[in-house]
Scaffold this active site. Structure first.
Site, PDB file in Angstrom:
ATOM      1  N   SER A   1       0.811  -1.213   0.000  1.00  0.00           N
ATOM      2  CA  SER A   1       0.000   0.000   0.000  1.00  0.00           C
ATOM      3  C   SER A   1       0.846   1.264   0.000  1.00  0.00           C
ATOM      4  O   SER A   1       0.496   2.261  -0.634  1.00  0.00           O
ATOM      5  CB  SER A   1      -0.940   0.007   1.211  1.00  0.00           C
ATOM      6  OG  SER A   1      -1.797  -1.109   1.192  1.00  0.00           O
TER       7      SER A   1
ATOM      8  N   HIS B   1       0.767   4.426   4.246  1.00  0.00           N
ATOM      9  CA  HIS B   1       0.147   5.159   3.141  1.00  0.00           C
ATOM     10  C   HIS B   1       0.709   6.577   3.050  1.00  0.00           C
ATOM     11  O   HIS B   1       1.083   7.044   1.970  1.00  0.00           O
ATOM     12  CB  HIS B   1      -1.369   5.243   3.345  1.00  0.00           C
ATOM     13  CG  HIS B   1      -2.044   3.911   3.371  1.00  0.00           C
ATOM     14  ND1 HIS B   1      -3.362   3.749   3.760  1.00  0.00           N
ATOM     15  CD2 HIS B   1      -1.603   2.671   3.070  1.00  0.00           C
ATOM     16  CE1 HIS B   1      -3.691   2.473   3.689  1.00  0.00           C
ATOM     17  NE2 HIS B   1      -2.642   1.801   3.283  1.00  0.00           N
TER      18      HIS B   1
END
Length: 324
Positions: free
Chosen positions: A180, A232
């Protein structure tokens, strides 16, 4: 994704001619389209690693007391852990830890810095893997076609490292896995690519708004429990800065010297603001990675320097808590 459908420049001027002062000069089209092969290889590698992880996990044999509760038992040793243990249909956390998941204590005190990289290639389950690989296809292939495999390869790996560093600084009681961070880095790179190459796009405002909304929604999802939003954010910031450095394009209407007759005026290849963005991106990347790595291997906890930052990864509500 968002900027993939943008038109560059003016359709009347994108051909193989360049008009100035009623004269016509020949211009080679510099919009080279690369063949995407590295991103598909990344996809295959991630899938292969997941299969190997599930093979090693071997739910029926390694967890005899859970054998009857393993999910999809017809898969044999590739069957998943019980959903109460892993609702994403994947291996146990112990297996992920053994195979390279990001764990702060082992990175800092166990001399296992390699986990900052290996965790990017591991996934918690089928759902996790599918979500990340679909994002990789839609974002990565477009970038590789436009900027080549070297840029995308460097970007992907550095994005993943940036996400791992920030994650390890703020999340020190749990393990973390997944691509991610690298994928959010690709989103960040798309945003900086749009900003630094602003002059060659039409529908600028619509493209910018669309991309910002997509990024905001994805980051907002990250405040749910059990989602590592620091990976992230770290990946996104790394990608945003690196995009200014690697994804620079000549301004619209620029013509190489070989295409101009002697004495013809020549436009600057890049705009002044593009050089400013480039310098800022390089400086902040070097400073950010250096400070992050020094803090990490000194064993510092990022939460000690930012008392509210934990809310960036999880916001407690009446429906859930943000414990371990």
């Amino acid at each position: 994704m968002a900027t993939g459908d943008l038109e560059r420049g003016n359709g009347k001027n994108r051909g193989n001619s360049y008009n100035r002062s009623s004269s016509s000069y020949s211009l080679e089209n510099d919009e080279k389209q690369w063949t995407s092969w590295l991103v598909p290889m990344f996809l295959v590698a991630n899938v292969d690693v997941f299969v190997v992880v599930m093979y090693i996990n071997n739910c029926p044999n390694n967890n005899p007391r859970l054998e009857g509760r393993c999910v999809a038992r017809f898969l044999g040793r590739l069957s998943f852990q019980p959903t109460r243990e892993n609702p994403l249909f994947g291996p146990s956390s112990n297996t992920l830890e053994k195979l390279g998941a990001l764990e702060w204590y082992k990175v800092v005190h166990g001399n296992q810095g390699w986990r900052l990289i290996t965790c990017v290639w591991l996934h918690a389950g089928v759902i996790h893997l599918l979500a990340n690989m679909l994002s990789l296809i839609f974002i990565g292939i477009r970038l590789e076609q436009q900027f080549g495999f070297i840029c995308v390869g460097l970007i992907y790996l550095l994005f993943g490292l940036g996400g791992s560093i920030l994650s390890a600084l703020f999340i020190q009681r749990n393990i973390s896995v997944g691509a991610s961070g690298a994928l959010f880095g690709l989103l960040g790179a798309m945003l900086s690519e749009l900003l630094t190459n602003w002059t060659i796009y039409t529908n600028k405002a619509a493209a910018l708004i669309t991309l910002v909304v997509i990024i905001a929604i994805n980051l907002a999802i990250g405040i749910l429990p059990h989602v590592d939003n620091f990976a992230h954010i770290g990946g996104f910031l790394s990608g945003f800065l690196l995009g200014f450095v690697l994804l620079l394009r000549p301004q619209f209407g620029w013509v190489g010297l070989k295409n101009l007759p002697a004495g013809a005026p020549v436009k600057s290849k890049h705009m002044a603001y593009q050089y400013v963005f480039w310098v800022i991106g390089v400086v902040l990347l070097i400073v950010g990675f250096s400070v992050g790595l020094v803090m990490l291997f000194r064993g510092e906890n990022g939460n000690d320097h930012c008392s509210w930052c934990h809310y960036l990864s999880c916001v407690p509500t009446s429906k859930w808590q943000c414990g371990n």
